[in-house]
Design a protein around this motif. Structure first.
Motif, PDB file in Angstrom:
ATOM      1  N   LYS A 114      31.490  40.426  47.391  1.00 35.58           N
ATOM      2  CA  LYS A 114      31.232  41.374  46.301  1.00 35.58           C
ATOM      3  C   LYS A 114      31.743  42.774  46.624  1.00 35.58           C
ATOM      4  O   LYS A 114      31.329  43.750  45.999  1.00 35.58           O
ATOM      5  CB  LYS A 114      29.730  41.438  46.021  1.00 35.58           C
ATOM      6  N   VAL A 135      34.906  45.401  33.755  1.00 40.71           N
ATOM      7  CA  VAL A 135      33.674  44.812  34.294  1.00 40.71           C
ATOM      8  C   VAL A 135      33.399  43.462  33.644  1.00 40.71           C
ATOM      9  O   VAL A 135      32.917  42.532  34.300  1.00 40.71           O
ATOM     10  CB  VAL A 135      32.475  45.778  34.083  1.00 40.71           C
ATOM     11  N   LEU A 138      34.919  40.475  35.419  1.00 39.48           N
ATOM     12  CA  LEU A 138      34.438  40.109  36.748  1.00 39.48           C
ATOM     13  C   LEU A 138      33.396  39.004  36.652  1.00 39.48           C
ATOM     14  O   LEU A 138      32.575  38.981  35.731  1.00 39.48           O
ATOM     15  CB  LEU A 138      33.820  41.332  37.451  1.00 39.48           C
ATOM     16  N   CYS A 141      28.935  39.631  37.600  1.00 38.71           N
ATOM     17  CA  CYS A 141      28.763  41.065  37.862  1.00 38.71           C
ATOM     18  C   CYS A 141      27.787  41.647  36.842  1.00 38.71           C
ATOM     19  O   CYS A 141      28.082  41.714  35.654  1.00 38.71           O
ATOM     20  CB  CYS A 141      30.097  41.794  37.784  1.00 38.71           C
ATOM     21  N   ILE A 144      27.693  47.451  38.722  1.00 43.25           N
ATOM     22  CA  ILE A 144      28.825  47.768  39.588  1.00 43.25           C
ATOM     23  C   ILE A 144      28.738  49.215  40.064  1.00 43.25           C
ATOM     24  O   ILE A 144      28.373  50.110  39.292  1.00 43.25           O
ATOM     25  CB  ILE A 144      30.168  47.502  38.857  1.00 43.25           C
ATOM     26  N   THR A 184      27.814  44.497  42.794  1.00 43.51           N
ATOM     27  CA  THR A 184      29.248  44.569  43.086  1.00 43.51           C
ATOM     28  C   THR A 184      29.607  45.978  43.535  1.00 43.51           C
ATOM     29  O   THR A 184      29.178  46.961  42.928  1.00 43.51           O
ATOM     30  CB  THR A 184      30.087  44.194  41.849  1.00 43.51           C
TER      31      THR A 184
END
Length: 205
Positions: A114, A135, A138, A141, A144, A184
């Protein structure tokens, strides 16, 4: 800020690959949360509450219990005994333990896959959609954390300020609690180098 593979980066093993110790993480998080408490809570003692100092009734002859003031804790609007007063909640924690906690948190994210390292976090525009779209692509996730090397880019700060699941920090502000709150971690190469340099700097005693 593009999700392009530009090769491998070798991370310092003594910073990004240390044994995971939950007890150290617990101590560092407890230290962080205690340190940031305001400690402005306050209650009034018997000398601070509003009220007269006169004896409410004679000592003897009324059949009532004897009292010398109506400002005591047993009366309505009276004092609070042994209540909280303004103080610091900060606890002491050795610098080497704090440093080890950050290493463990970084190692945990790296071990989970991560941790991502980018050349730069510069954006072409300050639009939130650019970060939101990245985002969304991902996997797994939820939150973040973007870590810049130096001061945070103004466009990046504007693009993320309306996203509850994205936060930005300069490398000097990176801490254990922030890492744990985000699943993340995205860092620039400059941020990685600064963190490694920070971890290798001798501790002043």
């Amino acid at each position: 800020m593009r999700n392009e593979d530009k090769g491998m980066i070798v991370l310092a093993g003594d910073v990004f690959d240390v044994p995971i110790r939950k007890d150290i993480i617990h101590r560092v998080v407890r230290w962080q949360l205690a340190k940031r408490r305001q400690g402005t809570h306050s209650t009034k003692t018997i000398s601070e509450v509003s009220g007269t100092g006169r004896k409410p009734w004679p000592q003897k002859g009324t059949g009532k219990a004897r009292h010398g003031t109506l400002r005591g804790p047993q009366f309505r609007h009276g004092a609070t005994m042994h209540g909280p007063k303004p103080r610091s909640h900060a606890i002491k924690l050795q610098k080497k333990v704090r440093r080890l906690g950050l290493k463990i948190a970084l190692s945990a994210r790296a071990a989970e896959g991560k941790l991502m390292v980018f050349d730069t976090l510069n954006l072409a525009t300050h639009k939130t959609k650019q970060v939101a779209d990245y985002v969304s692509k991902l996997e797994n996730c939820k939150k973040i954390l973007l870590v810049a090397g130096g001061p945070v880019n103004k466009k990046l700060a504007l693009a993320t300020q309306n996203l509850h699941y994205a936060n930005v920090l300069p490398s000097i502000g990176l801490n254990v609690y922030s890492i744990l709150q985000h699943d993340t971690l995205v860092m620039t190469v400059d941020a990685v180098n600064r963190i490694v340099e920070r971890m290798h700097t001798p501790i002043n005693r």
